[in-house]
Enzyme design. Structure first.
Site, mmCIF file in Angstrom:
data_model
loop_
_atom_site.group_PDB
_atom_site.id
_atom_site.type_symbol
_atom_site.label_atom_id
_atom_site.label_comp_id
_atom_site.label_asym_id
_atom_site.label_seq_id
_atom_site.Cartn_x
_atom_site.Cartn_y
_atom_site.Cartn_z
ATOM 1 C CB THR A 124 16.476 -2.800 38.927
ATOM 2 O OG1 THR A 124 15.275 -2.110 39.295
ATOM 3 C CG2 THR A 124 16.254 -4.484 38.494
ATOM 4 C CE LYS B 213 13.056 -4.036 41.213
ATOM 5 N NZ LYS B 213 12.474 -3.266 40.065
ATOM 6 C CB THR C 49 9.299 -1.794 37.730
ATOM 7 O OG1 THR C 49 8.881 -1.690 36.598
ATOM 8 C CG2 THR C 49 10.240 -3.105 37.984
ATOM 9 C CD GLU D 223 14.292 4.224 37.139
ATOM 10 O OE1 GLU D 223 14.466 3.170 37.025
ATOM 11 O OE2 GLU D 223 13.411 4.818 36.297
ATOM 12 C CG ASN E 293 13.800 5.469 32.847
ATOM 13 O OD1 ASN E 293 13.358 4.489 32.902
ATOM 14 N ND2 ASN E 293 13.755 6.367 33.785
#
Length: 407
Positions: free
Chosen positions: A157, A184, A195, A280, A402
């Site tokens: 993602t 992932k 996640t 991220e 985000n």
């Protein structure tokens, strides 16, 4: 360990008898790969670990149900962009529909196909789009390296890099088995699980009950020691499939069990570090270690507290050797310790000793914090317990990613 030969090339189909590929079902747009399928030629034993979040995605719940039945499976289908979560019974039904469609094409039972989804929560899965590409996906399954990489890319993602590992493992009698893994995970990551979706394959012959012990052992201090942002997702799972194609049986409490356990844990740790490093918007990989805690629980409380502290993470981004932020996070962790005995080092540089900040060369500290890999060593002098956590910094890009995730 001499028994473990981690390979420069790594992909999920390296163990004998596994095929994979990834395809675009136009879930992401721009022809990006978004549906992955990993399949064994023969039925596999399987075991998994799952998110501790009480809210769970429907694809995950269905997989848990399938695994709990104790039957062997043939493979797993994973889609990205859509988490298939928080949409009610129709989400579970949609996962069943996709599994049944795959199983019909493979000539097996729907209960032999696991399902996993990752992406935006609260939107129904576009089943028709996925079903439309399944014949092409199944027909293109391959042992080839690129096909395996396609499967990894299709799971991703906000990841910026693939996360794949493989090893040849030499057992006590000189025979070899292979273990491969891919995952992932980049954001919404915090123990227990996060996640992330991880899939491991091996051509060893291992019963499901034994696999279950192996995966819980491997995950405990690897995947469950990663925190990117303190948020535990609803879709997380790590599974391992063992198809026995090597003809080598591994029994519990055997010498080979210990060898396999060490290899599996080592590969899991490699991926855990990749996930933290690829957090991220991350610019730093940070390992937080606690030495000399009174017990294991206190050690875990402290590494977790520092890893999820926004003030610590932003200081690392700014390359600011702000030991006060770290000590503060240690203090509110809930652990029991004497504050007057705490020592702290940043990448080997002492900055705090016997409960007090000490003078240090700010230029040296800044230089150490410009590096990608940073180590935080906290010593409590309370006992012998140790723990560590992998995390990353918070950058401006984390907010950008985000703040517009659904778009």
């Amino acid at each position: 360990m001499d028994n473990i030969n981690e390979l420069d090339k790594a992909y999920i189909t390296m163990p004998e008898g596994f095929k994979a590929n990834g395809i675009s079902a136009d879930l992401k747009g721009n022809n990006a790969l978004d549906v992955a399928l990993i399949v064994s030629d023969v039925p596999c034993s399987v075991a998994g670990t799952y998110t501790s979040n009480l809210v769970k995605g429907h694809s995950l719940v269905r997989s848990i149900d399938v695994i709990n039945k104790g039957n062997k499976i043939r493979g797993i289908i994973v889609n990205s962009k859509n988490a298939n979560a928080c949409v009610g019974q129709k989400g579970y039904d949609d996962a069943c529909t996709i599994a049944s469609s795959v199983s019909e094409l493979l000539g097996c039972s729907g209960d032999e196909i696991l399902t996993a989804s990752t992406g935006v929560i609260g939107t129904r899965l576009p089943v028709d789009k996925i079903k439309a590409v399944l014949p092409q996906l199944v027909n293109s399954l391959s042992t080839e390296e690129q096909a395996a990489h396609n499967a990894e890319l299709a799971m991703m993602t906000t990841d910026t890099v693939p996360k794949e590992v493989s090893a040849k493992v030499t057992l006590h009698d000189g025979r070899q088995i292979t273990i491969s893994g891919m995952a992932k995970g980049s954001g919404m990551i915090h123990p227990n699980l996060a996640t992330m979706i991880g899939v491991f394959t091996t051509d060893a012959d291992i019963d499901s009950q034994v696999l279950d012990k192996l995966i819980h052992s491997a995950v405990a201090h690897t995947f469950n020691r990663v925190s990117v942002d303190g948020d535990t997702s609803v879709c997380d799972m790590v599974i391992i499939m063992a198809n026995g194609k090597s003809g080598i049986k591994i029994e519990e409490n055997s010498e080979d069990y210990s060898i396999f356990d060490e290899a599996f844990t080592s590969l899991s740790n490699d991926i855990a570090q990749m996930i933290a490093s690829d957090g991220e918007g991350a610019t730093k990989f940070i390992e937080i270690e606690v030495f000399g805690a009174k017990d294991a629980n206190d050690a875990k409380l402290i590494v977790t507290s520092v890893a999820r502290s926004p003030l610590c993470k932003t200081a690392f981004f700014g390359m600011d050797a702000n030991c006060g932020r770290i000590i503060t996070a240690v203090g509110y962790s809930g652990a029991t310790f004497d504050p007057d005995k705490v020592d702290l080092e940043l990448s080997g540089l002492p900055v705090y000793k016997d409960g007090c900040a000490i003078d240090f060369d700010e230029d040296v500290a800044h230089e150490l914090l410009t590096k990608h890999d940073i180590n935080v060593k906290i010593t409590l002098h309370e006992g012998d317990a140790y723990d560590r956590m992998y995390t990353c910094d918070f950058s401006y890009d984390y907010v950008k990613i985000n703040g517009s995730y659904r778009s």
